[in-house]
Design an enzyme around this catalytic site. Structure first.
Site, PDB file in Angstrom:
ATOM      1  N   HIS A 229       0.842  -1.197   0.000  1.00  0.00           N
ATOM      2  CA  HIS A 229       0.000   0.000   0.000  1.00  0.00           C
ATOM      3  C   HIS A 229       0.884   1.257   0.000  1.00  0.00           C
ATOM      4  O   HIS A 229       2.013   1.250   0.501  1.00  0.00           O
ATOM      5  CB  HIS A 229      -0.910   0.013   1.229  1.00  0.00           C
ATOM      6  CG  HIS A 229      -2.101  -0.890   1.069  1.00  0.00           C
ATOM      7  ND1 HIS A 229      -3.212  -0.804   1.878  1.00  0.00           N
ATOM      8  CD2 HIS A 229      -2.358  -1.885   0.185  1.00  0.00           C
ATOM      9  CE1 HIS A 229      -4.108  -1.695   1.486  1.00  0.00           C
ATOM     10  NE2 HIS A 229      -3.608  -2.378   0.478  1.00  0.00           N
TER      11      HIS A 229
ATOM     12  N   GLU B  56       0.690   3.885   1.756  1.00  0.00           N
ATOM     13  CA  GLU B  56       1.042   4.367   3.102  1.00  0.00           C
ATOM     14  C   GLU B  56       2.262   3.613   3.641  1.00  0.00           C
ATOM     15  O   GLU B  56       3.149   4.200   4.268  1.00  0.00           O
ATOM     16  CB  GLU B  56      -0.131   4.156   4.074  1.00  0.00           C
ATOM     17  CG  GLU B  56      -1.437   4.805   3.655  1.00  0.00           C
ATOM     18  CD  GLU B  56      -2.293   3.925   2.734  1.00  0.00           C
ATOM     19  OE1 GLU B  56      -1.718   3.128   1.957  1.00  0.00           O
ATOM     20  OE2 GLU B  56      -3.514   4.044   2.793  1.00  0.00           O
TER      21      GLU B  56
HETATM   22  N1  LIG Z   1      -5.158   2.320   1.745  1.00  0.00           N
HETATM   23  C1  LIG Z   1      -4.851   1.763   0.554  1.00  0.00           C
HETATM   24  C2  LIG Z   1      -5.749   0.936  -0.096  1.00  0.00           C
HETATM   25  C3  LIG Z   1      -5.396   0.364  -1.290  1.00  0.00           C
HETATM   26  N2  LIG Z   1      -4.185   0.614  -1.821  1.00  0.00           N
HETATM   27  C4  LIG Z   1      -3.816   0.010  -3.108  1.00  0.00           C
HETATM   28  C5  LIG Z   1      -3.476  -1.447  -3.086  1.00  0.00           C
HETATM   29  C6  LIG Z   1      -3.868  -1.883  -4.477  1.00  0.00           C
HETATM   30  O1  LIG Z   1      -2.804  -1.623  -5.390  1.00  0.00           O
HETATM   31  C7  LIG Z   1      -5.038  -0.982  -4.810  1.00  0.00           C
HETATM   32  C8  LIG Z   1      -6.380  -1.627  -4.545  1.00  0.00           C
HETATM   33  O2  LIG Z   1      -6.711  -2.354  -5.670  1.00  0.00           O
HETATM   34  P1  LIG Z   1      -8.229  -2.671  -6.042  1.00  0.00           P
HETATM   35  O3  LIG Z   1      -8.652  -3.767  -5.097  1.00  0.00           O
HETATM   36  O4  LIG Z   1      -9.018  -1.410  -5.860  1.00  0.00           O
HETATM   37  O5  LIG Z   1      -8.146  -3.112  -7.475  1.00  0.00           O
HETATM   38  O6  LIG Z   1      -4.901   0.157  -3.988  1.00  0.00           O
HETATM   39  C9  LIG Z   1      -3.306   1.453  -1.165  1.00  0.00           C
HETATM   40  O7  LIG Z   1      -2.191   1.706  -1.668  1.00  0.00           O
HETATM   41  N3  LIG Z   1      -3.653   2.022   0.012  1.00  0.00           N
END
Ligand SMILES: Nc1ccn([C@H]2C[C@H](O)[C@@H](COP(=O)(O)O)O2)c(=O)n1
Length: 171
Positions: A136, A138
């Site tokens: 992620h 963060e």
């Molecule tokens: N707090 C977050 C939540 C999600 N992400 C990133 C991780 C994945 O690359 C993407 C989520 O993919 P999806 O399930 O929407 O196709 O978002 C993050 O960095 N921080």
């Protein structure tokens, strides 16, 4: 749609609205003050103003701290290779110092081209999706911090993240 999906959609909508607001604000400013926001082509990233050289007052149209940090997060998200969602993060101390920035992506040293970016697996094998590998934004912002400056800040203000930080410290 379950409540988790609903809250994800709501969060994505809010982030989108915020991004549009910032973009509109920049656009509006460059339209209403064309002479005050000219980019000098000879100096990348610099902005020149034509003001009274004798006027001692400070510039009023400067970016707020929040917009500044959010703009950095949005810019960082543009580096993401995730085809479905691009997330950026800017980790800031309580006294307004940037401790780290990051975006969602595979860990350092893992090829963007070799690991899968799929959301779902055709065979049902979760290892064919991005989820076991992607970090992620963060977390990447924390991993990208200068440890000396981040040490006290992360533990004090982000208890959930401090665990990750402490684990990383141990390696
Ligand atoms: N707090 C977050 C939540 C999600 N992400 C990133 C991780 C994945 O690359 C993407 C989520 O993919 P999806 O399930 O929407 O196709 O978002 C993050 O960095 N921080």
């Amino acid at each position: 749609m379950n409540s988790r999906e609903l809250s994800l959609v709501a969060t994505a909508t809010l982030v989108g609205a915020f991004a549009s607001a910032i973009a509109l604000r920049f656009f509006h400013r460059s339209q209403t003050h064309p002479s005050k926001s000219k980019t000098n082509p000879s100096q990348n990233g610099t902005v020149s103003s034509s003001t009274d050289p004798f006027d001692p007052s400070k510039r009023k149209e400067y970016l707020s701290w929040d917009d500044y940090f959010m703009a950095i997060a949005f810019l960082s998200a543009e580096r993401s290779k995730d085809p479905n969602r691009q997330v950026g993060a800017c980790l800031v101390s309580q006294d307004g110092i940037i401790l780290g920035i990051g975006y969602n992506g595979f860990p350092r040293g893992c090829s963007d081209d070799k690991l899968p970016w799929a959301k779902k697996s055709k065979t049902g094998n979760p290892l064919d999706t991005k989820y076991p590998y992607v970090c992620h934004a963060e977390v990447n912002a924390i991993l990208n911090t200068n440890h000396a400056s981040a040490a006290g800040q992360v533990r004090k203000h982000q208890p959930a993240m401090s665990e990750i930080h402490l684990k990383y410290d141990e390696h």
